[in-house]
Design a protein around this motif. Sequence first.
Motif, PDB file in Angstrom:
ATOM      1  N   SER A  13     -54.273  -9.978  28.965  1.00 27.99           N
ATOM      2  CA  SER A  13     -53.645 -11.462  29.214  1.00 27.99           C
ATOM      3  C   SER A  13     -52.338 -11.253  30.213  1.00 27.99           C
ATOM      4  O   SER A  13     -51.393 -10.304  29.702  1.00 27.99           O
ATOM      5  N   GLY A  14     -52.236 -12.046  31.140  1.00 28.13           N
ATOM      6  CA  GLY A  14     -51.037 -11.996  31.793  1.00 28.13           C
ATOM      7  C   GLY A  14     -50.155 -13.137  31.629  1.00 28.13           C
ATOM      8  O   GLY A  14     -50.730 -14.457  31.509  1.00 28.13           O
ATOM      9  N   TYR A  15     -48.816 -12.843  31.896  1.00 23.96           N
ATOM     10  CA  TYR A  15     -47.696 -13.992  31.169  1.00 23.96           C
ATOM     11  C   TYR A  15     -46.730 -13.851  32.325  1.00 23.96           C
ATOM     12  O   TYR A  15     -46.374 -12.636  32.668  1.00 23.96           O
ATOM     13  N   THR A  16     -46.007 -14.901  32.531  1.00 22.05           N
ATOM     14  CA  THR A  16     -45.000 -14.940  33.499  1.00 22.05           C
ATOM     15  C   THR A  16     -43.605 -15.676  32.984  1.00 22.05           C
ATOM     16  O   THR A  16     -43.866 -16.249  31.911  1.00 22.05           O
ATOM     17  N   ASP A  17     -42.403 -15.591  33.546  1.00 21.92           N
ATOM     18  CA  ASP A  17     -41.403 -16.700  33.150  1.00 21.92           C
ATOM     19  C   ASP A  17     -41.739 -17.710  33.763  1.00 21.92           C
ATOM     20  O   ASP A  17     -42.795 -18.175  34.388  1.00 21.92           O
ATOM     21  N   ASP A  18     -40.841 -19.031  33.462  1.00 22.33           N
ATOM     22  CA  ASP A  18     -40.884 -20.260  34.025  1.00 22.33           C
ATOM     23  C   ASP A  18     -40.416 -20.665  35.298  1.00 22.33           C
ATOM     24  O   ASP A  18     -40.270 -21.708  35.870  1.00 22.33           O
ATOM     25  N   LEU A  19     -39.706 -19.620  36.014  1.00 25.66           N
ATOM     26  CA  LEU A  19     -39.013 -19.579  37.401  1.00 25.66           C
ATOM     27  C   LEU A  19     -40.061 -19.990  38.343  1.00 25.66           C
ATOM     28  O   LEU A  19     -41.198 -19.241  38.389  1.00 25.66           O
ATOM     29  N   SER A  20     -40.008 -20.632  39.153  1.00 32.03           N
ATOM     30  CA  SER A  20     -40.857 -21.232  40.214  1.00 32.03           C
ATOM     31  C   SER A  20     -40.841 -19.925  41.205  1.00 32.03           C
ATOM     32  O   SER A  20     -39.952 -19.471  41.393  1.00 32.03           O
ATOM     33  N   LEU A  21     -42.083 -19.828  41.899  1.00 30.06           N
ATOM     34  CA  LEU A  21     -42.153 -18.765  42.929  1.00 30.06           C
ATOM     35  C   LEU A  21     -41.798 -19.342  44.397  1.00 30.06           C
ATOM     36  O   LEU A  21     -42.094 -20.458  44.657  1.00 30.06           O
ATOM     37  N   GLY A  22     -41.231 -18.474  44.986  1.00 28.83           N
ATOM     38  CA  GLY A  22     -40.798 -18.806  46.253  1.00 28.83           C
ATOM     39  C   GLY A  22     -41.969 -18.556  47.512  1.00 28.83           C
ATOM     40  O   GLY A  22     -43.219 -17.995  47.067  1.00 28.83           O
ATOM     41  N   PRO A  23     -41.765 -19.023  48.382  1.00 29.35           N
ATOM     42  CA  PRO A  23     -42.800 -19.167  49.663  1.00 29.35           C
ATOM     43  C   PRO A  23     -43.363 -17.814  49.780  1.00 29.35           C
ATOM     44  O   PRO A  23     -44.444 -17.369  50.488  1.00 29.35           O
TER      45      PRO A  23
END
Length: 203
Positions: free
Chosen positions: A121-131
């Motif tokens: 299972s992969g998880y991330t934080d909630d920051l939006s990704l840049g282009p």
Amino acid sequence: MDEPHASAPVWPAFGDLMACLFGLFVLFFVWSVTFQVALAAEKEARGREQARLHALERALAAPLAEGRITLDGSTIGIRGSVLFSLNSAELRPEGARLLAELSGPLRAYAEERGGELLMVSGYTDDLSLGPSAGFRDNWELSAERALTVTRALIAAGVPSSRIFAAGFGAEHPVAANETREGRAQNRRVELAFMPRSAPAKER
């Protein structure tokens, strides 16, 4: 004068009562034996599971002591920074070495678990990704990271039929995303064994 009625014999009624009591005793005895057998089987199963968990913990003693992984029950947690650079799904050399180290214990544990599957299972934080990140959103990043880890474990010897990947994006955080440390904890990969789903019946 009427003759007194002859009293009914008591022995047949007494015999019926004793038969009923004996039947109840037999039922209680069977229930008691069945309960004891089930209890013993459950205790034995718990003992086997504990032995498997202890064996897994011993096999992972080095990365656990070094803080490279965590172990909660049979769920292995790996910080994203150990495996990947920020916003990347390409394994770092350190992450590749760690997964190769984990593959042997995971393969042995999978064999002990019978029909269960290993979910990555992969998880991330909630920051939006840049282009410049190369991913549309955190869902895609988490899924690609899970796939990268899955492929690395398969290459290291974990059977492909016993493993699958899932991406959860920023869902299910383990820490608050308001701090840098919290976001670092949420960027993670978890390895956990799951029961295999029963095949769907044909209609």
